[in-house]
Scaffold this active site. Sequence first.
Site, PDB file in Angstrom:
ATOM      1  N   CYS A  67      21.113  37.710  76.394  1.00 13.77           N
ATOM      2  CA  CYS A  67      21.490  39.107  76.099  1.00 13.77           C
ATOM      3  C   CYS A  67      20.950  39.563  77.681  1.00 13.77           C
ATOM      4  CB  CYS A  67      21.009  40.612  75.932  1.00 13.77           C
ATOM      5  SG  CYS A  67      20.649  42.292  75.931  1.00 13.77           S
ATOM      6  N   TYR A 104      67.127  49.113  61.238  1.00 13.39           N
ATOM      7  CA  TYR A 104      67.999  48.841  62.736  1.00 13.39           C
ATOM      8  C   TYR A 104      69.064  48.315  62.043  1.00 13.39           C
ATOM      9  CZ  TYR A 104      65.090  45.038  63.138  1.00 13.39           C
ATOM     10  OH  TYR A 104      64.563  44.069  63.007  1.00 13.39           O
ATOM     11  N   CYS A 130      23.995  40.753  70.465  1.00 10.68           N
ATOM     12  CA  CYS A 130      22.636  40.401  70.776  1.00 10.68           C
ATOM     13  C   CYS A 130      21.375  40.822  69.370  1.00 10.68           C
ATOM     14  CB  CYS A 130      21.648  40.721  72.018  1.00 10.68           C
ATOM     15  SG  CYS A 130      20.356  41.961  71.931  1.00 10.68           S
ATOM     16  N   ARG A 162      59.247  38.352  57.313  1.00  6.61           N
ATOM     17  CA  ARG A 162      60.574  37.216  58.045  1.00  6.61           C
ATOM     18  C   ARG A 162      59.529  36.147  57.865  1.00  6.61           C
ATOM     19  NH1 ARG A 162      62.115  37.392  64.575  1.00  6.61           N
ATOM     20  NH2 ARG A 162      60.801  36.197  65.284  1.00  6.61           N
ATOM     21  N   TYR A 213      48.648  71.334  50.912  1.00  2.00           N
ATOM     22  CA  TYR A 213      47.621  71.626  50.053  1.00  2.00           C
ATOM     23  C   TYR A 213      48.375  71.104  49.298  1.00  2.00           C
ATOM     24  CZ  TYR A 213      45.172  74.178  47.539  1.00  2.00           C
ATOM     25  OH  TYR A 213      44.611  74.381  45.954  1.00  2.00           O
ATOM     26  N   LYS A 254      64.251  48.476  71.547  1.00  6.68           N
ATOM     27  CA  LYS A 254      63.391  46.695  70.753  1.00  6.68           C
ATOM     28  C   LYS A 254      61.972  47.607  70.225  1.00  6.68           C
ATOM     29  CE  LYS A 254      63.315  41.975  70.927  1.00  6.68           C
ATOM     30  NZ  LYS A 254      62.003  41.670  70.617  1.00  6.68           N
ATOM     31  N   GLU A 300      69.946  50.003  71.694  1.00  3.32           N
ATOM     32  CA  GLU A 300      68.827  50.830  70.787  1.00  3.32           C
ATOM     33  C   GLU A 300      67.149  50.581  71.723  1.00  3.32           C
ATOM     34  OE1 GLU A 300      69.320  49.227  66.317  1.00  3.32           O
ATOM     35  OE2 GLU A 300      70.739  48.519  67.096  1.00  3.32           O
ATOM     36  N   GLU A 305      61.296  47.170  61.449  1.00  9.05           N
ATOM     37  CA  GLU A 305      60.342  47.279  61.721  1.00  9.05           C
ATOM     38  C   GLU A 305      59.176  48.411  61.523  1.00  9.05           C
ATOM     39  OE1 GLU A 305      60.597  44.391  64.054  1.00  9.05           O
ATOM     40  OE2 GLU A 305      59.220  44.175  65.628  1.00  9.05           O
ATOM     41  N   LYS A 333      74.697  45.254  70.643  1.00  6.76           N
ATOM     42  CA  LYS A 333      74.684  44.221  70.174  1.00  6.76           C
ATOM     43  C   LYS A 333      76.263  45.231  69.799  1.00  6.76           C
ATOM     44  CE  LYS A 333      70.851  44.881  66.772  1.00  6.76           C
ATOM     45  NZ  LYS A 333      70.508  45.895  65.832  1.00  6.76           N
ATOM     46  N   ASP A 392      58.263  47.837  68.799  1.00  2.57           N
ATOM     47  CA  ASP A 392      57.479  46.198  68.718  1.00  2.57           C
ATOM     48  C   ASP A 392      56.262  46.330  67.435  1.00  2.57           C
ATOM     49  OD1 ASP A 392      56.297  43.870  69.424  1.00  2.57           O
ATOM     50  OD2 ASP A 392      55.595  44.681  71.814  1.00  2.57           O
ATOM     51  N   PHE A 445      51.111  70.055  48.507  1.00  3.02           N
ATOM     52  CA  PHE A 445      52.094  68.841  48.157  1.00  3.02           C
ATOM     53  C   PHE A 445      50.693  68.169  47.411  1.00  3.02           C
ATOM     54  CE2 PHE A 445      52.358  64.630  48.655  1.00  3.02           C
ATOM     55  CZ  PHE A 445      53.794  63.858  48.312  1.00  3.02           C
ATOM     56  N   ASP A 446      49.866  68.240  47.881  1.00  2.00           N
ATOM     57  CA  ASP A 446      48.750  67.709  46.828  1.00  2.00           C
ATOM     58  C   ASP A 446      48.932  67.928  45.935  1.00  2.00           C
ATOM     59  OD1 ASP A 446      47.969  65.676  49.571  1.00  2.00           O
ATOM     60  OD2 ASP A 446      46.294  67.289  49.716  1.00  2.00           O
ATOM     61  N   LYS A 455      64.572  42.767  78.114  1.00  6.55           N
ATOM     62  CA  LYS A 455      63.396  42.471  77.964  1.00  6.55           C
ATOM     63  C   LYS A 455      63.149  43.806  78.870  1.00  6.55           C
ATOM     64  CE  LYS A 455      61.349  40.151  74.433  1.00  6.55           C
ATOM     65  NZ  LYS A 455      60.199  39.651  74.122  1.00  6.55           N
ATOM     66  N   CYS A 487      16.127  46.179  72.510  1.00  8.11           N
ATOM     67  CA  CYS A 487      17.034  45.904  73.615  1.00  8.11           C
ATOM     68  C   CYS A 487      17.496  47.092  74.474  1.00  8.11           C
ATOM     69  CB  CYS A 487      18.086  45.653  73.058  1.00  8.11           C
ATOM     70  SG  CYS A 487      19.298  45.107  74.274  1.00  8.11           S
ATOM     71  N   CYS A 533      17.899  42.337  77.174  1.00 10.00           N
ATOM     72  CA  CYS A 533      16.435  42.628  77.199  1.00 10.00           C
ATOM     73  C   CYS A 533      16.767  40.842  77.077  1.00 10.00           C
ATOM     74  CB  CYS A 533      16.597  42.752  75.735  1.00 10.00           C
ATOM     75  SG  CYS A 533      17.819  42.189  74.582  1.00 10.00           S
ATOM     76  N   SER A 559      65.905  35.254  65.094  1.00  9.15           N
ATOM     77  CA  SER A 559      65.569  36.218  66.459  1.00  9.15           C
ATOM     78  C   SER A 559      66.485  36.400  67.177  1.00  9.15           C
ATOM     79  CB  SER A 559      64.739  34.684  66.859  1.00  9.15           C
ATOM     80  OG  SER A 559      63.956  34.120  66.824  1.00  9.15           O
ATOM     81  N   LEU A 560      66.349  37.075  68.268  1.00  2.00           N
ATOM     82  CA  LEU A 560      67.284  37.065  69.325  1.00  2.00           C
ATOM     83  C   LEU A 560      67.231  36.468  70.841  1.00  2.00           C
ATOM     84  CD1 LEU A 560      67.275  41.034  69.351  1.00  2.00           C
ATOM     85  CD2 LEU A 560      68.859  39.783  68.432  1.00  2.00           C
TER      86      LEU A 560
HETATM   87  P1  AMP Z   1      62.319  37.819  69.034  1.00  7.27           P
HETATM   88  O1  AMP Z   1      61.503  38.143  68.210  1.00  7.27           O
HETATM   89  O2  AMP Z   1      61.938  38.514  70.512  1.00  7.27           O
HETATM   90  O3  AMP Z   1      63.283  37.002  68.647  1.00  7.27           O
HETATM   91  O4  AMP Z   1      62.970  39.284  68.673  1.00  7.27           O
HETATM   92  C1  AMP Z   1      63.552  39.313  67.463  1.00  7.27           C
HETATM   93  C2  AMP Z   1      62.820  40.449  66.633  1.00  7.27           C
HETATM   94  O5  AMP Z   1      63.122  41.713  67.133  1.00  7.27           O
HETATM   95  C3  AMP Z   1      63.224  40.665  65.551  1.00  7.27           C
HETATM   96  O6  AMP Z   1      62.899  39.942  64.671  1.00  7.27           O
HETATM   97  C4  AMP Z   1      62.941  42.663  65.263  1.00  7.27           C
HETATM   98  O7  AMP Z   1      62.028  42.777  64.281  1.00  7.27           O
HETATM   99  C5  AMP Z   1      62.932  42.959  67.049  1.00  7.27           C
HETATM  100  N1  AMP Z   1      63.540  44.058  66.978  1.00  7.27           N
HETATM  101  C6  AMP Z   1      62.832  45.188  67.442  1.00  7.27           C
HETATM  102  N2  AMP Z   1      63.702  46.225  67.926  1.00  7.27           N
HETATM  103  C7  AMP Z   1      65.095  45.411  67.260  1.00  7.27           C
HETATM  104  C8  AMP Z   1      66.143  46.264  66.883  1.00  7.27           C
HETATM  105  N3  AMP Z   1      67.389  47.725  67.371  1.00  7.27           N
HETATM  106  N4  AMP Z   1      67.078  45.876  66.699  1.00  7.27           N
HETATM  107  C9  AMP Z   1      67.041  44.229  65.489  1.00  7.27           C
HETATM  108  N5  AMP Z   1      65.904  43.429  66.387  1.00  7.27           N
HETATM  109  C10 AMP Z   1      64.682  44.733  66.487  1.00  7.27           C
HETATM  110 ZN    ZN Z   2      19.164  42.687  74.462  1.00  8.12          ZN
END
Ligand code: AMP
Ligand code: ZN
Length: 667
Positions: free
Chosen positions: A403, A222, A421, A134, A32, A113, A111, A170, A285, A115, A34-35, A309, A427, A406, A80-81
């Site tokens: 369906c 990261y 449907c 990306r 509040y 990963k 670290e 991410e 890394k 998603d 803050f607002d 993975k 229904c 019905c 990519s990785l």
């Molecule tokens: P991939 O898309 O499977 O080739 O994995 C690479 C992607 O993993 C990168 O483009 C990042 O977006 C993602 N990623 C998530 N966490 C990390 C992290 N801690 N370090 C580096 N990449 C990361």
């Molecule tokens: Zn129906």
Amino acid sequence: MDVLSKIQALREELNLHNYNYYVLDNPTISDYEFDIKLKELQELEDKHPDHFDENSPTQRVGGAVTKSFDTVKHEFRMYSLDNSYSKEDLLDWQTRAQKILGAVDLEFTCELKYDGASISILYENGKLKRAVTRGDGFQGDDVTNNIKTIKAVPIKLKGDYPDKFEIRGEIILPFAGFEKMNQELIEIGETPYANPRNTASGSLKLQDSSEVAKRPLDCLLYSLIGNNLPIASHFDGLEKARQWGFKVPMHSKLAKNIDEVLDFINYWDEHRHNLPYETDGVVVKINNIHQQEELGYTAKSPRWAIAYKFKAEQVSTQLNSISYQVGRTGAITPVANLEPVLLAGTTVKRASLHNADQIGKLDIRIGDEVYVEKGGEIIPKIVGVDLTKRPNDSVATEYITKCPECDTDLERKEGEANHYCPNFYGCPPQIIGRIQHYISRKAMDIEGLGGETVALLFNNGLVTNYADLYELKKEQVVVLERMADKSAENLINGIEKSKEIPFDRVLYALGIRYVGETVAKKLAKHYKTIDALAVAKLEELTSVDEIGEKIAQSLIEYFENEQNRVIVERLKAYGVQLEMSETDNTAISNILEGKIFVVSGVFEKFSRDDLKKAIEDNGGKVGSSISAKTSFVVAGDNMGPAKLEKASQLKIPIISELDFEKMIHGE
Ligand code: AMP
Ligand code: ZN
């Protein structure tokens, strides 16, 4: 203080509070307060447009609309990785690196990963300049306007940051926020999102940044990228980024050898389910930046990093049959009935099949041995078929065309994934579902009437729409199964009482597609009566704050339907509130959304019930006792000393009824 200094001071202060809240997860003032400060800043900026700054915290609510995103070439490619799945893979990777670097000992940063969707954000002189997706790694889309609405992303840095650098991370959607978004969709009869990752990456490409601002997105960083950065190791870089104000999770660990890397992996393989967001592995890394530079890149990925993975939690089991469910809005959902199997600690019997496309794409057939996986979603899903086990007499699944409830021909609208449907009024699950929605707690809140009783009433031919409820007689109800005299009476009384429910909730109760609670409040406030709303044209509707084309179209369709109009007229005749009452001059809004109030003592202007109603009418919740979750205590005279002490112990702001009134009027 002159105006500019005042504006700057407020900006600094608000940036700090955003940082405390979204990065450190440790707010020091109430939402509040803050607002109020944000509003003060907004007013000053409105009055002094010459002091506009695109990096002001007021810009975080979004507003800019991007018709098409500019393509930006990455100054540093986004690679990519490579993936690894075992200790051997990791050791091989280390050996390859040591071939180039010589037989040196290596240190690793481990670290999680995350998603989500990757992002690269450019900072110049401590200010957020540009954020780019990306894309194909060489070039991506400029999504700066959308990224700025994510409050964990600093727009201004602190400390000894370099003049120019990029930071990569991410954009994720934590589970809690994802579920909340889905809950809201389900409530208005929309299809929920499939998973947090796709929802996060979809969010980045929304054209209207104020829509992005509403999504509970987060950004975990990261990696620092640039020329001559003041860092010797990756691990230092993470620490530096934290100091400059970025959200870098604390789980990262320095490992002295591959065994320590494996310890980290094993730990998180087990514990990742306790994290508030989705992860799909660990990124390892090589820590030393010089070594990283020496190692360089292959055509696709850095030689100095590798992803490990996690194995998705997957089992295989037999698909016994497919059932098709019909929702309140007529949407068809196919559900897999499985041979029960243990997965991630629970027995799974059913899995979502999403829609016809999904079944077709995976060629899922009854009798197949299917792979079932539990991702971030609550309901497990089928991710593939073990073709080696497919029976010889297996036949391709033909999606239903009628369906199951019905027998009406199903429809599928252009661009929609689900079949529907269209038999809105004939229904059974749609009829029952609509009445169940009408009586639900957030709608008409009819006491003494539950979902099962609605089905019972319908099956006995007593109701076919919600207006019929008001014609029910006690004698008709009491003869039903499991209906005692008392419960029949409660039911009739409950229905009678629902005539007092205010217009905005009735509007929500009607179950018009896409009209959720908030939209209903907005519409009620704007149009005041259902008659005015019923004749509103498209352009008129879309000019109302927060009403888009989709909602407007749905309202028009609803009121164009003769049967709907008859039902609304009947409700009106029974005395249901279809306009705002004259005496009801309290504000109706969602201004208190997410806040929990405890009311204590006696008040002058409000009765306690009025006060509670005002809290709820404005989107807040009323709590019964003070706890850490309480946002405010509204105190009148004679507030109990125990409550007072508890509130001050937990540092919960105590406000007067006057403060409260100001709050709901947005002052
Ligand atoms: P991939 O898309 O499977 O080739 O994995 C690479 C992607 O993993 C990168 O483009 C990042 O977006 C993602 N990623 C998530 N966490 C990390 C992290 N801690 N370090 C580096 N990449 C990361
Ligand atoms: Zn129906």
